[in-house]
Design a protein around this motif. Structure first.
Motif, PDB file in Angstrom:
ATOM      1  N   TYR A 119      43.671  52.323  45.010  1.00  0.00           N
ATOM      2  CA  TYR A 119      44.273  52.933  43.801  1.00  0.00           C
ATOM      3  C   TYR A 119      43.672  52.203  42.609  1.00  0.00           C
ATOM      4  N   SER A 120      43.443  52.741  41.462  1.00  0.00           N
ATOM      5  CA  SER A 120      43.017  52.067  40.355  1.00  0.00           C
ATOM      6  C   SER A 120      44.042  50.956  39.883  1.00  0.00           C
ATOM      7  N   SER A 121      43.584  49.812  39.764  1.00  0.00           N
ATOM      8  CA  SER A 121      44.453  48.685  39.316  1.00  0.00           C
ATOM      9  C   SER A 121      45.632  48.743  38.126  1.00  0.00           C
ATOM     10  N   ASP A 122      45.121  49.738  37.098  1.00  0.00           N
ATOM     11  CA  ASP A 122      46.063  50.111  35.961  1.00  0.00           C
ATOM     12  C   ASP A 122      46.887  50.844  36.380  1.00  0.00           C
ATOM     13  N   SER A 123      47.069  51.499  37.691  1.00  0.00           N
ATOM     14  CA  SER A 123      48.126  52.354  37.883  1.00  0.00           C
ATOM     15  C   SER A 123      49.262  51.533  38.961  1.00  0.00           C
ATOM     16  N   PRO A 124      50.573  51.789  38.499  1.00  0.00           N
ATOM     17  CA  PRO A 124      51.577  51.325  39.433  1.00  0.00           C
ATOM     18  C   PRO A 124      51.584  52.325  40.777  1.00  0.00           C
ATOM     19  N   ILE A 125      51.954  51.552  42.080  1.00  0.00           N
ATOM     20  CA  ILE A 125      51.717  52.084  43.281  1.00  0.00           C
ATOM     21  C   ILE A 125      52.981  52.049  43.909  1.00  0.00           C
ATOM     22  N   ASP A 126      53.223  52.902  44.848  1.00  0.00           N
ATOM     23  CA  ASP A 126      54.589  52.681  45.903  1.00  0.00           C
ATOM     24  C   ASP A 126      53.581  52.805  47.397  1.00  0.00           C
ATOM     25  N   ILE A 127      53.883  51.641  48.048  1.00  0.00           N
ATOM     26  CA  ILE A 127      53.249  51.571  49.480  1.00  0.00           C
ATOM     27  C   ILE A 127      54.517  52.221  50.301  1.00  0.00           C
ATOM     28  N   ASP A 186      52.655  41.657  33.586  1.00  0.00           N
ATOM     29  CA  ASP A 186      53.250  40.781  32.566  1.00  0.00           C
ATOM     30  C   ASP A 186      52.346  39.855  31.849  1.00  0.00           C
ATOM     31  N   HIS A 187      51.343  40.083  31.876  1.00  0.00           N
ATOM     32  CA  HIS A 187      50.334  39.317  31.224  1.00  0.00           C
ATOM     33  C   HIS A 187      49.347  39.852  30.290  1.00  0.00           C
ATOM     34  N   HIS A 188      49.729  41.195  29.816  1.00  0.00           N
ATOM     35  CA  HIS A 188      48.876  42.100  28.886  1.00  0.00           C
ATOM     36  C   HIS A 188      48.689  41.433  27.783  1.00  0.00           C
ATOM     37  N   GLY A 189      49.657  40.689  27.160  1.00  0.00           N
ATOM     38  CA  GLY A 189      49.206  40.089  25.782  1.00  0.00           C
ATOM     39  C   GLY A 189      48.348  38.881  26.031  1.00  0.00           C
ATOM     40  N   TYR A 190      48.067  38.241  27.279  1.00  0.00           N
ATOM     41  CA  TYR A 190      47.206  37.328  27.130  1.00  0.00           C
ATOM     42  C   TYR A 190      45.641  37.996  26.540  1.00  0.00           C
ATOM     43  N   ILE A 191      45.472  39.126  26.783  1.00  0.00           N
ATOM     44  CA  ILE A 191      44.056  39.661  26.311  1.00  0.00           C
ATOM     45  C   ILE A 191      43.473  39.136  25.196  1.00  0.00           C
ATOM     46  N   GLY A 192      44.377  39.463  24.087  1.00  0.00           N
ATOM     47  CA  GLY A 192      43.926  39.280  22.668  1.00  0.00           C
ATOM     48  C   GLY A 192      43.832  37.677  22.520  1.00  0.00           C
ATOM     49  N   GLU A 249      36.068  38.490  30.875  1.00  0.00           N
ATOM     50  CA  GLU A 249      36.386  39.754  31.072  1.00  0.00           C
ATOM     51  C   GLU A 249      37.698  39.605  31.943  1.00  0.00           C
ATOM     52  N   ILE A 250      38.938  40.389  31.163  1.00  0.00           N
ATOM     53  CA  ILE A 250      40.359  40.382  31.927  1.00  0.00           C
ATOM     54  C   ILE A 250      40.975  41.549  32.450  1.00  0.00           C
ATOM     55  N   LEU A 251      40.924  41.516  33.564  1.00  0.00           N
ATOM     56  CA  LEU A 251      41.751  42.889  34.222  1.00  0.00           C
ATOM     57  C   LEU A 251      43.194  42.550  34.530  1.00  0.00           C
ATOM     58  N   ARG A 271      30.092  24.962  33.856  1.00  0.00           N
ATOM     59  CA  ARG A 271      30.003  25.001  35.267  1.00  0.00           C
ATOM     60  C   ARG A 271      28.684  25.974  35.523  1.00  0.00           C
ATOM     61  N   GLY A 272      28.331  26.731  34.255  1.00  0.00           N
ATOM     62  CA  GLY A 272      27.057  27.744  34.270  1.00  0.00           C
ATOM     63  C   GLY A 272      27.483  29.080  34.657  1.00  0.00           C
ATOM     64  N   PHE A 273      28.612  29.411  34.412  1.00  0.00           N
ATOM     65  CA  PHE A 273      29.122  30.861  34.582  1.00  0.00           C
ATOM     66  C   PHE A 273      28.751  31.788  33.242  1.00  0.00           C
ATOM     67  N   GLY A 274      28.016  32.597  33.330  1.00  0.00           N
ATOM     68  CA  GLY A 274      27.710  33.511  32.424  1.00  0.00           C
ATOM     69  C   GLY A 274      29.095  34.446  31.916  1.00  0.00           C
ATOM     70  N   ARG A 275      29.724  34.910  33.122  1.00  0.00           N
ATOM     71  CA  ARG A 275      30.584  35.650  32.761  1.00  0.00           C
ATOM     72  C   ARG A 275      31.908  35.346  33.586  1.00  0.00           C
ATOM     73  N   VAL A 276      33.126  35.014  32.941  1.00  0.00           N
ATOM     74  CA  VAL A 276      34.384  34.606  33.558  1.00  0.00           C
ATOM     75  C   VAL A 276      35.206  35.697  33.741  1.00  0.00           C
ATOM     76  N   VAL A 277      35.658  36.023  34.934  1.00  0.00           N
ATOM     77  CA  VAL A 277      36.491  37.543  35.345  1.00  0.00           C
ATOM     78  C   VAL A 277      37.803  36.782  35.787  1.00  0.00           C
ATOM     79  N   ILE A 278      39.016  37.244  35.046  1.00  0.00           N
ATOM     80  CA  ILE A 278      40.317  36.684  35.255  1.00  0.00           C
ATOM     81  C   ILE A 278      40.987  37.867  35.530  1.00  0.00           C
ATOM     82  N   MET A 279      41.798  38.140  36.712  1.00  0.00           N
ATOM     83  CA  MET A 279      42.684  39.052  37.165  1.00  0.00           C
ATOM     84  C   MET A 279      44.024  38.647  36.831  1.00  0.00           C
TER      85      MET A 279
END
Length: 555
Positions: A405-413, A334-340, A358-360, A322-330
């Motif tokens: 908060y930075s997304s890579d940090s757990p947070i309590d609201i 529990d999906h950390h293993g998907y990056i590799g 790019e995977i966040l 579809r013409g996207f030069g960059r695919v960003v997926i959040m």
């Protein structure tokens, strides 16, 4: 003078120095980077340009810095330039040049802070993508807030962004969902691998209302009705709850369409053309280990069924086609293993994973009340949902709390913190400043104080230390927006609004009276300060808008 204007002044001065000394001006960078000194006594801006270029042109850095300093001191708007250390340039603006920013911000309005830093980038930004088997849980809500804020930041910096929700309406989890609905309709307990919660019974009742005879059909036929109608009802609810949260996607993409349109076969064919597939034990595999994955991945099982990973491959290829030069997926923690495996998959298609994918990863979120985690939803039964969070603290607070908060940090609201109208509530602290600036503008109008004609604005009157501090904060805003977008970190903008703009405005308000008192005559200083007040209002409103949060004029 804005930082961008000053950067151009510095580059022009450097070009003049190079030409006068017979040096090659082609080594000059297209744009000069300026920094804010940590110690205000060191000036308004600092440049390391002389240090960067000295070796390339064969001139001692302090000697080159001295030439730049001499040239810069002749520029309009620069009060002084000092050389520090091995060749740092510390630049001070005169009050008029610094104060001009107030007019620039007010006149730019909503456009202040926007840029073309990422112009030319076509980005597909996928976030949330919760399975349509239950309400959006609090982890997904984090991505809703962060993802939507990020899309706003990327667009504000010139990127062409399409936000997308991947609707997982195929696979075994949908079968379990349908069986759970059928069991609820029959008054039976949920299957052992099924879904519980009051929402299952609600949806089952809604399906029965649409198809009163559904339980008269054979179980297989009835289950199919519950699958089709139940998924549609659940997804409508998800879309509705996200819409009420202020998150609306450009594209809702159905996984089932990938299967129906034969896109998995197309992806397999493309990967085979690249020489990246092989057959083993009746299954079709992808050589992801060629690109650093810990093991090769199955695309099609020996029984002919496609794997989830095969759908991931097809979906990625669809986005690229579809013409996207960059695919960003959040994705969730529990999906950390998907990056590799995803990065390797991108490379198997012949793409550059560092450029095209790019995977966040976002960490866990807990809702806390009275110091204890809120563990369950009244409706979902096992998780805290978007509706629970909004009911507890409201949309604005929920969005801001999740994005700050930075997304890579757990947070309590903390429910108590985010619902109290006190300065220790970060959102209240920022919104209160915005409301205060609006209040000052209203009061000014009541006493006949206006900013007056822009040409009559006297920026040189804004020479108080606290005025200068606030002007510096407002000047940083465009760079903060660009940086937050480039780093995919909306929390940087939230902290800037709190720690720089709101704090500086409070100090300005306490030390620099904007409104005349009693019968005091309205002066040009009052008008200049009103420009600065309104410029602050503009930056607060613009920043909160990029975070998807309101900027009320009264609180």
């Amino acid at each position: 003078m804005t930082p961008a204007n000053l950067a151009e002044v510095v580059r022009t001065a450097a070009q003049a120095v190079f030409i006068s000394r017979g040096l090659d001006p082609s080594v000059l960078p297209e744009s000069v980077t300026l920094e804010r000194p940590r110690n205000p006594e060191h000036g308004d801006y600092a440049s390391t340009l002389a240090l960067q270029l000295a070796k390339r042109v064969g001139v001692p850095p302090r000697e080159l810095a001295a030439g730049l300093a001499d040239e810069l001191t002749r520029a309009v708007g620069i009060k002084s330039v000092e050389i520090a250390g091995p060749g740092f340039l510390n630049i001070r603006l005169d009050a008029a040049a610094a104060g001009q920013l107030a007019r620039v911000v007010v006149q730019a309005g909503r456009e202040y802070g926007r840029s073309d830093a990422l112009a030319g980038e076509r980005i597909n930004l996928e976030f949330v993508s919760a399975n349509p088997t239950g309400p959006v849980h609090i982890g997904g809500v984090r991505w809703a807030a962060v993802g939507d804020a990020l899309s706003r930041l990327l667009r504000a910096t010139g990127a062409d962004v399409t936000t997308e929700y991947y609707f997982n309406d195929a696979g075994s989890q949908i079968d379990r969902f349908a069986r759970s609905l059928l069991a609820a309709a029959k008054g039976e307990p949920a299957p052992e691998d099924g879904y519980g919660g009051a929402y299952i019974a609600e949806i089952a009742d809604a399906v029965r209302a649409l198809h009163p005879d559904v339980l008269d059909r054979p179980d297989a036929a009835a289950q199919e009705v519950f699958r089709v109608e139940g998924v549609a009802l659940m997804f409508d609810e998800i879309r509705s709850s996200l819409d009420q949260f202020g998150v609306r996607f450009d594209v809702y993409f159905n996984e089932k369409d990938l299967h129906d349109r034969g896109e998995l076969d197309l992806a397999l064919a493309r990967l085979t053309e690249q020489g990246r597939t092989y057959e083993l034990d009746g299954a079709t595999w992808l050589r992801t280990t060629d690109f650093g994955d810990d093991k090769d991945r199955v695309l099609r099982k020996s029984n002919g069924e496609w794997t989830y990973f095969a759908a991931d491959c097809a979906y990625y290829l669809d986005k690229r086609e579809r013409g996207f030069g960059r695919v960003v997926i959040m994705l969730g923690a529990d999906h950390h293993g998907y990056i590799g495996r995803m990065k390797a998959m991108s490379a198997c298609f012949g793409d550059d994973p560092d450029q095209n994918l790019e995977i966040l990863i976002g960490q866990l979120v807990n809702l806390v009340r009275d110091g204890q985690p809120v563990r369950m939803s009244k409706r979902a039964g096992t998780v805290v949902t978007l509706e629970d969070l909004v009911e507890a603290i409201g949309v604005d607070a929920a969005r801001y709390a999740l994005a700050r908060y930075s997304s890579d940090s757990p947070i309590d609201i903390d429910v108590e913190l985010w619902t109290r109208a006190k300065s220790d509530n970060p959102l209240y602290y920022v919104q209160y400043v915005g409301a205060r600036t609006a209040g000052v503008s209203r009061q000014a109008a009541e006493v006949g104080l206006t900013r007056g004609d822009a040409d009559a604005f006297r920026p040189e009157l804004l020479d108080h230390d606290k005025e200068n501090e606030l002007l510096k904060a407002l000047a940083e805003y465009p760079a903060v927006v660009a940086n937050a977008a480039a780093l995919r970190e909306p929390h940087k903008l939230a902290h800037f609004l709190e720690e720089k703009v709101a704090l500086s405005y409070h100090r300005f308000y306490d030390n620099c009276r904007v409104l005349p008192q009693g019968d005091e005559e309205i002066t040009d200083l009052h008008r200049a300060r009103l420009w600065l007040n309104d410029a602050t209002r503009t930056v607060i409103a613009n920043g909160l808008e990029l975070l998807g949060v309101s900027a009320p004029e009264r609180m």
